[in-house]
Design a protein around this motif. Structure first.
Motif, mmCIF file in Angstrom:
data_model
loop_
_atom_site.group_PDB
_atom_site.id
_atom_site.type_symbol
_atom_site.label_atom_id
_atom_site.label_comp_id
_atom_site.label_asym_id
_atom_site.label_seq_id
_atom_site.Cartn_x
_atom_site.Cartn_y
_atom_site.Cartn_z
ATOM 1 N N VAL A 190 21.558 16.470 -11.493
ATOM 2 C CA VAL A 190 22.069 17.867 -11.458
ATOM 3 C C VAL A 190 21.826 18.475 -12.835
ATOM 4 C CG1 VAL A 190 23.963 19.334 -11.125
ATOM 5 C CG2 VAL A 190 24.060 17.250 -9.589
ATOM 6 N N ASN A 191 21.344 19.617 -12.827
ATOM 7 C CA ASN A 191 20.611 20.316 -13.981
ATOM 8 C C ASN A 191 19.547 19.705 -14.574
ATOM 9 O OD1 ASN A 191 21.566 22.382 -15.740
ATOM 10 N ND2 ASN A 191 22.353 21.167 -17.313
ATOM 11 N N GLY A 192 18.938 18.749 -13.710
ATOM 12 C CA GLY A 192 17.691 18.323 -14.323
ATOM 13 C C GLY A 192 16.570 19.060 -14.172
ATOM 14 N N GLU A 193 15.550 19.193 -15.331
ATOM 15 C CA GLU A 193 14.523 20.274 -15.301
ATOM 16 C C GLU A 193 13.596 19.951 -14.288
ATOM 17 O OE1 GLU A 193 10.965 21.631 -18.478
ATOM 18 O OE2 GLU A 193 12.785 20.596 -19.132
ATOM 19 N N VAL A 194 13.249 20.909 -13.592
ATOM 20 C CA VAL A 194 12.106 20.889 -12.590
ATOM 21 C C VAL A 194 10.752 21.558 -13.017
ATOM 22 C CG1 VAL A 194 11.618 21.428 -10.126
ATOM 23 C CG2 VAL A 194 14.027 20.431 -10.732
ATOM 24 N N ALA A 195 10.815 22.879 -13.366
ATOM 25 C CA ALA A 195 9.845 23.609 -13.898
ATOM 26 C C ALA A 195 10.157 24.613 -14.767
ATOM 27 C CB ALA A 195 9.040 24.046 -12.699
ATOM 28 N N THR A 196 9.155 25.515 -15.427
ATOM 29 C CA THR A 196 9.336 26.580 -16.363
ATOM 30 C C THR A 196 8.411 27.480 -15.791
ATOM 31 O OG1 THR A 196 10.055 25.074 -18.144
ATOM 32 C CG2 THR A 196 9.226 27.313 -18.815
ATOM 33 N N ILE A 197 8.814 28.611 -15.490
ATOM 34 C CA ILE A 197 8.043 29.683 -15.068
ATOM 35 C C ILE A 197 8.061 30.932 -16.182
ATOM 36 C CG2 ILE A 197 7.932 31.400 -13.260
ATOM 37 C CD1 ILE A 197 8.858 29.336 -11.275
ATOM 38 N N VAL A 198 6.856 31.433 -16.252
ATOM 39 C CA VAL A 198 6.776 32.523 -16.841
ATOM 40 C C VAL A 198 6.210 33.914 -16.327
ATOM 41 C CG1 VAL A 198 6.328 31.294 -18.979
ATOM 42 C CG2 VAL A 198 4.409 32.009 -17.695
ATOM 43 N N ASP A 199 6.833 34.961 -16.535
ATOM 44 C CA ASP A 199 6.407 36.261 -16.067
ATOM 45 C C ASP A 199 5.547 37.053 -17.088
ATOM 46 O OD1 ASP A 199 6.003 38.517 -14.418
ATOM 47 O OD2 ASP A 199 8.076 39.056 -14.517
ATOM 48 N N ASN A 200 4.452 37.389 -16.893
ATOM 49 C CA ASN A 200 3.282 38.052 -17.866
ATOM 50 C C ASN A 200 3.075 39.203 -17.451
ATOM 51 O OD1 ASN A 200 3.359 35.745 -19.808
ATOM 52 N ND2 ASN A 200 1.345 35.038 -18.950
ATOM 53 N N ASP A 201 3.806 39.818 -16.506
ATOM 54 C CA ASP A 201 3.500 41.465 -15.957
ATOM 55 C C ASP A 201 4.704 41.943 -15.449
ATOM 56 O OD1 ASP A 201 2.278 43.479 -15.150
ATOM 57 O OD2 ASP A 201 1.830 42.964 -13.173
#
Length: 380
Positions: A190-201
């Motif tokens: 629980v609370n383990g990192e799965v992915a990082t997403i960036v929004d450039n628009d």
């Protein structure tokens, strides 16, 4: 006495009489017909003058900054389990709601089925309780207990559904998967990192503006941005900090601009040019600038009486050919050659130049930066 000595003595006495005679004539103020005339007065110095009119010039603040994503989020697991599938690798573009990874369901499906059966059981009990209550065979207390049991069963069912849904880890918004540290078969807490997403628009360019220039900026103001890649975008200011950074005394300003399909990456250097208004100014060559006795920078001009005047100048913009300055009259006769040889108030002769000094300028194409946290430069 020798004759040669006598002749020399007579010649000497005659010469002395001639010299003394001329001296006394000048002393008496009388001129002889052969006396030279008084020398004429020195003629005024000739200077080269260019007559020009002030022009409207756009003022800009030029600042260095960097491109940043509109949003960045690190997605974490809300339940525990082994990674069963990875559906979006690093660099993949995802839409809002897309499943990035899926965990093993294990017994979650069974718990959901058990909760559904329990709800059906409690619903039947509640219906029977209502029938008995209407006939007077059951107290209100018993009816309330049956209803409470039904609500508890429904809550447990909802928890089971949510727990099952949590095995699918989804993107909260459209963006690009920047990183994904998980591997197939790995166990996620629980609370383990799965992915990082960036929004450039849209893309955001963060700037640092000096305290001298911050008053000229406001939210909604237009800005033009040039990136290190050579790409250009027009945007608007979306944020102006209400407080300066304590270390640099600069204000954070954000410019938002469209970036369809994330064409421009975040993290690269950028230069923003923000117009702040216009001012009436003259374009002059650096050679026309001089200092007065107080050490102030300015320009010498010639007035209607052909006398030299000095005007303190402020540089608005500058380029490789010269500078736009204020402080002069709208119609000015600027000394372009000879200003170093004449004094303020001195009468001069004027040699007019042809054309206008600002005709060949491209509106100060190469502007001096006015606020940069990396390389401070001269103020605008």
């Amino acid at each position: 006495m020798n004759k040669s000595y006598l002749i020399a003595a007579v010649f000497t006495l005659g010469l002395a009489a001639w010299v003394l005679g001329g001296y006394f004539v000048k002393s008496s103020g009388k001129e002889t017909p052969d006396a030279p005339a008084v020398a004429d007065a020195v003629a005024p110095m000739t200077v080269s003058v260019r007559t020009q009119e002030a022009r409207s010039v756009e003022q800009y603040i030029v600042a260095q900054g960097q491109a940043e994503p509109n949003r960045t989020v690190t997605i974490r697991a809300e339940t525990t389990g082994q990674v069963a599938e990875i559906l979006a690798d690093e660099g993949a573009t995802v839409a809002a709601g897309d499943v990035i990874a899926r965990l093993e369901s294990n017994d979650r499906q069974a718990r959901l089925a058990r909760a559904e059966a329990h709800v059906r059981e409690q619903e039947s009990a509640y219906e029977a309780s209502e029938t008995l209550g209407k006939k007077g065979y059951q107290t209100q207390r018993q009816a309330d207990q049956t209803f409470s049991s039904l609500q508890t069963a429904k809550a447990e069912l909802e928890e089971a559904r949510i727990e099952l849904e949590r095995i699918e880890i989804k993107a909260p918004f459209e963006g690009v998967v920047l990183s994904s540290p998980i591997e197939l078969g790995a166990y996620v807490d629980v609370n383990g990192e799965v992915a990082t997403i960036v929004d450039n628009d849209p893309l955001v360019v963060s700037l640092r503006i000096t305290q001298q220039n911050i008053a000229d900026l406001k939210v909604g103001q237009a800005a033009s941005v040039t990136f290190a890649t050579g790409q250009k975008r027009d945007g608007k200011i979306r944020y102006v900090a209400a407080r300066a950074d304590e270390d640099t005394r600069t204000f954070r300003v954000e410019v938002e601009l469209p970036n369809p399909d994330g064409e421009i990456p975040s993290g690269i250097s950028a230069e923003a040019k923000i117009p702040t208004g216009s001012v009436m100014a003259h374009f002059v060559s650096p050679a026309a600038l001089s200092l007065n006795e107080e050490g102030k920078l300015g320009v010498k001009t010639v007035n209607e009486d052909n006398k030299v005047a000095f005007h303190t100048a402020d540089i608005v913009l500058s380029d490789v050919n010269g500078a736009w300055i204020t402080g002069l009259p709208a119609h000015a006769r600027i000394i372009t050659l000879g200003h170093g040889f004449v004094q303020i108030g001195e009468e001069v002769q004027v040699a007019e130049e042809q054309g206008n000094a600002s005709d060949g300028s491209q509106e100060a194409a190469a502007l001096l930066p006015t606020s940069s946290i990396e390389e401070p430069t001269a103020a605008r």
